[in-house]
Design an enzyme around this catalytic site. Structure first.
Site, PDB file in Angstrom:
ATOM      1  CG  ASP A  48      42.285  -0.759 -10.131  1.00 10.90           C
ATOM      2  OD1 ASP A  48      43.318  -1.803 -10.191  1.00 10.90           O
ATOM      3  OD2 ASP A  48      42.463   0.454 -10.409  1.00 10.90           O
TER       4      ASP A  48
ATOM      5  CG  HIS B  69      42.093   3.355 -14.586  1.00 10.41           C
ATOM      6  ND1 HIS B  69      41.246   3.289 -13.447  1.00 10.41           N
ATOM      7  CD2 HIS B  69      43.179   2.934 -14.241  1.00 10.41           C
ATOM      8  CE1 HIS B  69      41.852   2.522 -12.488  1.00 10.41           C
ATOM      9  NE2 HIS B  69      42.898   2.148 -13.171  1.00 10.41           N
TER      10      HIS B  69
HETATM   11 ZN   LIG Z   1      45.227  -1.337 -12.357  1.00  9.32          ZN
END
Ligand SMILES: [Zn+2]
Length: 453
Positions: free
Chosen positions: A330, A279
């Site tokens: 994800d 991220h």
């Molecule tokens: Zn994750």
């Protein structure tokens, strides 16, 4: 499994360091590796009447795509979390309810279907960020790595490679609150016991390698970060960590440690060339310098970040700081690396109201060779002699891709346009169908078994 022909004639293939795909490329394979790559330019094309004995691959053939960040069980939440307004934290409660219902058998069934969905999308290698280690009450299974073993078996069934990133997850907040409720099964007590369990997990299968993960600065106390980092470094294994997905994580880390999560990881030896931060949506400018100078990579997960209203990471600034970008699906709100890749450019356009931040080849690089390297497979993700024979062929005659120049595929294609997938030279997907898993049927059954009524 079907016998794999060793010579393929790609209508177009995207070769390394080429800004655009090359037409008419002969790709030869031996023992799961690419043994020759020959563009049949008019000069090298055999005389008329001399046949090239190769199987034709209509469309555009890409190197295998790498899905660098996965939590396989989150796939069970797709489409189920949109009723209320909610945010990351309410979504997380729903995710915990699914986590609570998984055991090694149901996890194998679910992950096998999810990894097969990935194969259909052209993903030849996945990084599973694995923290669902123990029984729901926190007690160990008879085999303390039974859940990890289920993931290894699932990837074998689905025909893709796996990097199992064994995550250390010890606390529920930056200030060290203990794990409670559904989180208890994530924890090993302390980093030394995490390392002991991770060390004992040594799958021999050639499709898997084991790496390490720091779940986040919320989940690993500062004084135990180095144990995880050293474990990975001693083995030259990939090390991943969730980083600054939420502004709240930055605020809490500053309050407790007086520095950002990136600075904390840097101070305790977590950053480095084998490390991938996942991220990094909310870094400060000094954070970007720390990541770039330490050669740490960043895995972007744009479809999850948009689904969870996380925000948009400063991707162009990251690339300018020397940070290698890779991609992950994800939470699997979407499993489509074409969508993840174009989001890198399109989200930046939304933020800056300008176009043209990343060239198409930059998006391919993030989705393929950089991703494989972040998972510890430096010999994959390129259509080049000696590389693993991972080939993903995308049709250029479908409703979404007809009339699209091959270089435009990342702005047009979806996972549904993937026609054929080879992993290590073996055909896993042909004519858009997985050869050993009925993906929709298995997803339905596996998700029904683990979702609360
Ligand atoms: Zn994750």
């Amino acid at each position: 499994m079907p016998v794999t022909p060793s010579r393929w004639l790609a209508e177009y293939a995207w070769l390394p360091e080429h800004a655009e795909p090359t037409p008419d490329v002969l790709i030869e394979i031996e023992d799961g590796r690419i043994s020759a790559v020959t563009p049949l330019t008019p000069g090298s094309r055999p005389p008329a009447g001399v046949e090239v004995h190769a199987v034709p691959l209509p469309g555009l053939t890409l190197p295998g795509l790498a899905n660098v960040h996965s939590h396989a069980f989150h796939r069970a939440l797709r489409g189920r979390t949109h009723g209320g307004r909610g945010d990351f934290w309410t979504w997380r409660d729903q995710m915990y309810a699914v986590a609570d219902r998984l055991d090694p058998d149901t996890y194998l069934a679910l992950a096998r279907a999810v990894y097969a969905e990935m194969a259909l999308a052209g993903i030849t290698c996945v990084g599973e960020f694995h923290y669902l280690h123990h029984r729901p009450d926190g007690g160990a299974y008879d085999d303390p790595n039974a859940m990890g073993a289920a993931l290894v078996e699932a990837a074998a069934h689905a025909g893709i490679r796996l990097t199992l990133l064994d995550a250390c997850y010890l606390t529920s907040s930056v200030d060290g609150q203990p794990l409670a409720g559904p989180q208890r099964r994530f924890g090993d007590g302390d980093a030394a016991r995490w390392a002991e369990r991770a060390t004992a997990f040594q799958p021999a299968d050639s499709h898997v390698r084991v790496g390490a993960a720091v779940h986040s600065v919320r989940a690993v106390p500062a004084d135990q970060l180095r144990t995880v980092a050293d474990w990975a470094r001693d083995r030259r294994a990939p090390l991943h960590a969730h980083l600054s997905e939420q502004p709240a994580e930055n605020d809490e880390c500053r309050a407790v440690h007086g520095r950002t999560p990136t600075a904390l990881l840097a101070e305790h030896g977590v950053l480095g060339s084998d490390t991938t931060a996942v991220h990094a949506t909310h870094p400060t400018s000094p954070d970007l310098t720390l990541l770039g100078d330490s050669r740490t990579g960043v895995c972007l997960c744009p479809t999850t970040e948009r689904d969870l209203a996380d925000g948009i990471g400063p991707t162009r600034l990251m690339a300018d700081a020397g940070i290698r970008l890779s991609l992950g699906s994800d939470s699997h709100a979407v499993v489509d690396l074409f969508e993840e890749a174009r989001a890198v450019e399109l989200d930046e356009r939304l933020r800056t109201r300008r176009r043209g931040h990343f060239a198409p080849v930059d998006l391919l690089t993030a989705a393929s060779v950089t991703g494989h390297a972040a998972l510890g497979w430096a010999d994959a993700g390129r259509i080049a002699v000696g590389a693993r024979a991972d080939l993903v062929t995308v049709r250029l005659d479908g409703p979404r891709t007809a009339g699209v120049p091959p270089v435009g595929v990342f702005f047009a294609a979806t996972a549904g346009d993937v026609e054929q997938v080879l992993v290590d030279g073996r055909v896993v997907v042909a004519e858009g169908r997985h050869l050993s898993v009925d993906v929709p049927a298995e997803l339905s059954a596996a998700i029904e078994a683990v979702t609360p009524a």
